[in-house]
Design an enzyme around this catalytic site. Structure first.
Site, PDB file in Angstrom:
ATOM      1  N   ASP A  41       0.707  -1.138   0.046  1.00  0.00           N
ATOM      2  CA  ASP A  41      -0.118   0.196   0.092  1.00  0.00           C
ATOM      3  C   ASP A  41       0.786   1.313  -0.062  1.00  0.00           C
ATOM      4  OD1 ASP A  41      -1.550  -2.245   0.639  1.00  0.00           O
ATOM      5  OD2 ASP A  41      -2.378  -1.174   2.734  1.00  0.00           O
ATOM      6  N   TYR A 100       1.841  -1.302  10.135  1.00  0.00           N
ATOM      7  CA  TYR A 100       0.865  -1.491   8.894  1.00  0.00           C
ATOM      8  C   TYR A 100       0.372  -0.004   8.344  1.00  0.00           C
ATOM      9  CZ  TYR A 100       0.081  -6.488   8.578  1.00  0.00           C
ATOM     10  OH  TYR A 100       0.189  -7.942   8.467  1.00  0.00           O
TER      11      TYR A 100
HETATM   12  C1  FRU Z   1      -4.001  -3.803   2.575  1.00  0.00           C
HETATM   13  C2  FRU Z   1      -3.462  -4.130   3.870  1.00  0.00           C
HETATM   14  C3  FRU Z   1      -3.636  -3.330   4.929  1.00  0.00           C
HETATM   15  C4  FRU Z   1      -2.685  -3.573   5.901  1.00  0.00           C
HETATM   16  C5  FRU Z   1      -1.654  -3.716   5.089  1.00  0.00           C
HETATM   17  C6  FRU Z   1      -0.203  -4.501   5.523  1.00  0.00           C
HETATM   18  O1  FRU Z   1      -3.230  -4.074   1.439  1.00  0.00           O
HETATM   19  O2  FRU Z   1      -3.758  -5.450   4.216  1.00  0.00           O
HETATM   20  O3  FRU Z   1      -4.986  -3.521   5.412  1.00  0.00           O
HETATM   21  O4  FRU Z   1      -2.576  -2.402   6.807  1.00  0.00           O
HETATM   22  O5  FRU Z   1      -1.912  -4.300   3.847  1.00  0.00           O
HETATM   23  O6  FRU Z   1       0.705  -4.532   4.553  1.00  0.00           O
END
Ligand code: FRU
Length: 469
Positions: A41, A100
């Protein structure tokens, strides 16, 4: 100490992996990608003091998902980017299984990051803390620790805070899964970013007329576009329909009106943001001139990921190109950020019947096609786009199963704009009325080949390769 140890391993992984990764012929020329390892992300996208900052979910140690770090780039123009010190390393107990996703705001002239500390336990359960980190004078980020534990009534899946300022207060949307395994978005308010008051669920599965709508909603983003509120989010667990929601997970939006006092969001139907194969976790920010800009991850967390040939070179995934959003006839329109036009080299133009069109090199190129009648477009011998007068069908061979797979866009096609960069093609339909984003892995020098007797008007540019410094 733990941070120093993780940084040593990260440095070693980069020293060992960098040469091999840079030799991959599929490495993009101008899209953002990780030096090594896995990118997912976009995080903390913000414009501040003359720079766009883009952070990203990064596993520098593997091409699989795992304990995530936050990488950081900045740019004055959305085209030329430079690396910044790694912003977050998962060194603390409250983020033991990853820093995250999250967002950025400006406080006292410095960037503050709000992110999710992800914690997993040996019994398979997990929890999540929403955390703060503050930029220091060296451009590094000092952690301030958790500011919000798991709210009551939800599983350990509560994450991805997006924070913004409204009427002198801070607001946050959070993606969540409730105890009945329904995906939700929570709205919270704060005076100071430290003490948060949970205002409740503003949208979710079973709410606002949506019916059952997935077991988890990730990566919410809420903003105003032409006087209306747009809630972006990524629902997980929607069943595929004949022509829509065909990816493992979706990324889309609800358009409506947010009543901040009542914490009520009245909204219309769900729309997917992209009709292609790979598009997830979009995040937006405001540009200096008021445009709403978006980056998304050109990937999907699914079982196909590791079959991408870049894994053999030790890296995987890229960002989409930066896009600008507008609202036209109640629909969110996405167009490539106008800044990208500086990449264009000499223009070439051509007009005539599709079968007579020259094969256009698309290794790193842009094509605009004005269309009057059905035609077929072959892209690098790997992707086929077919317009039959009523819908576009985009087809390719699935890298895991070897089977043909297709995605669709229905409407009245007038123009296509294709942005091609080694391992990806972003197809903008009718100036952004639709977009089909996908990764592809052609061999050799790929070309676009038109077929059929439709009259076409083509513009073609090779694109230059700005250095990522
Ligand atoms: C979306 C996600 C988020 C999380 C992150 C972990 O792709 O699953 O919900 O914070 O990626 O890398």
């Amino acid at each position: 100490m733990q941070e120093a140890r993780l940084l040593k391993h990260l440095t070693l992984a980069v020293m060992r992996g960098q040469v091999r990764a840079s030799q991959d012929p599929h490495r993009p020329e101008w899209h953002l990608s990780p030096v090594i390892g896995l990118l997912n992300d976009p995080n903390g996208f913000i414009y501040h003091a003359g720079y766009y900052h883009l952070f990203y979910q990064w596993n520098p140690l593997d091409c699989r998902h795992g304990s995530k770090y936050w990488g950081h780039w900045r740019s004055t123009d959305l085209v030329h980017w430079e690396h910044q010190p790694v912003a977050l390393v998962p060194s603390e107990e409250y983020e033991s299984h990853g820093c995250y996703s999250g967002s950025a705001v400006i406080v006292g002239g410095r960037i503050t990051l709000i992110y999710t500390g992800n914690v997993k336990y040996p019994d398979g359960s997990r929890t999540a803390f929403q955390c703060l980190a503050q930029e220091n004078s060296q451009g590094e980020f000092d952690k301030l620790g958790p500011i919000l534990p798991l709210p009551a009534g939800y599983t350990g899946h509560v994450r991805d805070p997006k924070v913004w300022r409204h009427d002198g207060q801070w607001y946050m949307v959070l993606g969540a899964q409730d105890r009945l395994m329904q995906g939700k978005v929570l709205l919270l308010r704060s005076d100071d970013l430290h003490q948060w008051h949970n205002l409740g669920e503003i949208a979710g599965s079973g709410l606002g007329g949506l019916g059952p709508f997935g077991y988890m909603w990730e990566c919410p983003d809420l903003f105003t576009l032409s006087g209306q509120e747009v809630l972006l989010f990524c629902p997980q667990g929607l069943p595929a329909k004949a022509e829509r929601c065909r990816n493992t997970f979706q990324a889309g939006y609800l358009l409506g009106k947010l009543d901040y006092m009542q914490a009520q969001f009245s909204h219309q139907d769900f729309h997917e943001l992209d009709a292609g194969f790979e598009f997830y976790a979009p995040q937006t920010t405001l540009a200096a001139d008021g445009r709403r800009l978006l980056f998304a991850w050109m990937g999907i967390p699914d079982e196909d990921e590791l079959y991408k040939p870049t894994v053999a070179y030790g890296w995987i995934h890229t960002m989409t190109c930066p896009r600008e959003l507008s609202l036209v006839n109640g629909k969110v329109i996405q167009q490539p950020a106008r800044e990208l036009q500086v990449l264009r080299r000499e223009p070439c133009q051509w007009q005539g019947s599709a079968t007579d069109a020259p094969a256009l090199p698309i290794s790193s190129a842009e094509i605009i096609v004005d269309i009057t009648a059905p035609f077929v477009l072959e892209l690098g011998g790997t992707l086929v786009l077919e317009w039959d007068g009523e819908r576009i069908t985009l087809s390719r061979r699935n890298l895991r199963t070897g089977l043909q797979e297709s995605r669709y866009w229905r409407g009245n096609l007038q123009q296509l704009q294709l942005l091609c960069d080694r391992c990806s093609i972003e197809i903008f339909i009718n100036q952004g009325e639709g977009v089909m984003t996908c990764s592809y892995f052609p061999s050799g020098q790929p070309h676009a080949i038109f077929k059929g007797n439709a009259e076409l008007c083509l513009q073609h540019w090779l694109l230059s390769s700005p250095m990522l410094e």
